[in-house]
Design an enzyme around this catalytic site. Structure first.
Site, mmCIF file in Angstrom:
data_model
loop_
_atom_site.group_PDB
_atom_site.id
_atom_site.type_symbol
_atom_site.label_atom_id
_atom_site.label_comp_id
_atom_site.label_asym_id
_atom_site.label_seq_id
_atom_site.Cartn_x
_atom_site.Cartn_y
_atom_site.Cartn_z
ATOM 1 N N LYS A 15 47.392 -52.914 45.979
ATOM 2 C CA LYS A 15 46.369 -53.110 47.023
ATOM 3 C C LYS A 15 45.082 -53.686 46.448
ATOM 4 C CE LYS A 15 46.156 -48.812 48.444
ATOM 5 N NZ LYS A 15 47.094 -48.203 47.494
ATOM 6 N N ARG A 90 42.879 -43.087 54.650
ATOM 7 C CA ARG A 90 44.021 -42.477 53.963
ATOM 8 C C ARG A 90 44.527 -41.250 54.714
ATOM 9 N NH1 ARG A 90 42.823 -44.368 48.435
ATOM 10 N NH2 ARG A 90 44.274 -43.581 46.880
ATOM 11 N N ARG A 129 48.654 -49.881 33.885
ATOM 12 C CA ARG A 129 47.470 -50.511 34.486
ATOM 13 C C ARG A 129 46.223 -50.340 33.617
ATOM 14 N NH1 ARG A 129 46.151 -49.337 40.646
ATOM 15 N NH2 ARG A 129 45.955 -47.143 40.088
ATOM 16 N N ARG A 162 42.561 -45.495 33.600
ATOM 17 C CA ARG A 162 41.983 -44.459 34.458
ATOM 18 C C ARG A 162 42.618 -43.101 34.158
ATOM 19 N NH1 ARG A 162 42.638 -46.851 40.469
ATOM 20 N NH2 ARG A 162 42.995 -44.649 40.855
ATOM 21 N N ARG A 173 49.638 -37.977 43.149
ATOM 22 C CA ARG A 173 49.021 -38.963 44.060
ATOM 23 C C ARG A 173 50.060 -39.561 44.992
ATOM 24 N NH1 ARG A 173 46.512 -42.834 39.992
ATOM 25 N NH2 ARG A 173 45.990 -44.107 41.792
#
Ligand code: AMP
Length: 216
Positions: A15, A90, A129, A162, A173
């Site tokens: 996203k 969300r 990532r 992160r 998550r």
């Protein structure tokens, strides 16, 4: 009239990457709730301190503070023409709040691309990532590596992993997403705003599919 596009999809599906590209192609501002929280974390604001306890566990930050933060962001002059929303709403409560705040701006959610991928792919995506310290630009060690290892192509700042991209937090998550965010797929589908895009395709193909939907 302003245009608001809501990018829906699980953590790690792309996203943020797509919102960033679409923002450049359409001129609409990229509004990422996760980036706004991370900015607050970095600046050690009260909101950042509150958000950290939820983010570290992979949980959602409470609706009221999240909604207030987004309302403030969307009220700024650079969002006058609309925005590409990434990571918000969300929950059903946030979706309702968004509709109300956009009605105040004489706008509405125009399009909801739902970028989908299986959980096994998401874990690989998220664990590889790398995020830029200065502006949150996103890279992947295999699928989208930076030109110079460890440095952002755009602004040269340091790339970091992160805390909430660690395997155990990612699993949480994804579960939180399935429980709390998935109901929004049915919600926006019933409003005829949802378009499904296969998030397992290469970055450029996902972008092309999204642009084709936006042009419609
Ligand atoms: P993201 O960068 O979108 O993956 O978001 C990182 C973390 O920020 C999430 O795991 C949540 O803890 C928090 N967060 C981001 N957006 C929201 C939201 N709309 N509602 C609640 N918490 C959020």
């Amino acid at each position: 009239m302003a245009t608001y596009i809501v990018l829906l999809g699980p953590p790690g599906v792309g996203k943020g990457t797509q919102a960033n590209i679409l923002s450049k192609k359409t001129g609409l501002v990229h509004v990422s709730s996760g980036d706004l929280f991370r900015e607050n974390l970095k600046n050690e604001t009260d909101l950042g301190k509150l958000a950290r306890s939820f983010m570290d566990k992979g949980e959602l930050v409470p609706d009221d503070v999240t909604i207030a933060m987004i309302k403030d962001r969307l009220s700024r002059p650079d969002c006058k023409a609309g925005a590409i929303l990434d990571g918000f709403p969300r929950t059903p409560v946030q979706a309702e709040a968004l509709q109300k705040m956009l009605a105040n701006f004489k706008g509405d959610v125009n399009l909801v691309p739902f970028i989908s991928a299986a959980p096994s792919i998401l874990i690989e995506r998220v664990s590889g990532r790398w995020t830029c310290r200065a502006k949150g630009h996103i890279y992947h060690q295999k699928f989208n590596p930076p030109v110079v290892a460890g440095r952002c192509d755009v602004d040269g700042s340091e790339l970091y992993q992160r805390d909430d991209d660690k395997a155990e937090t990612v699993a949480r998550r994804i579960n939180v997403y399935l429980e709390q965010t998935m109901p929004l797929v049915a919600h926006y589908r019933s409003q005829n705003k949802l378009v499904e895009v296969d998030g397992t395709q290469p970055i450029e193909q996902v972008t092309n599919a999204l642009l084709a939907e936006i042009k419609k």
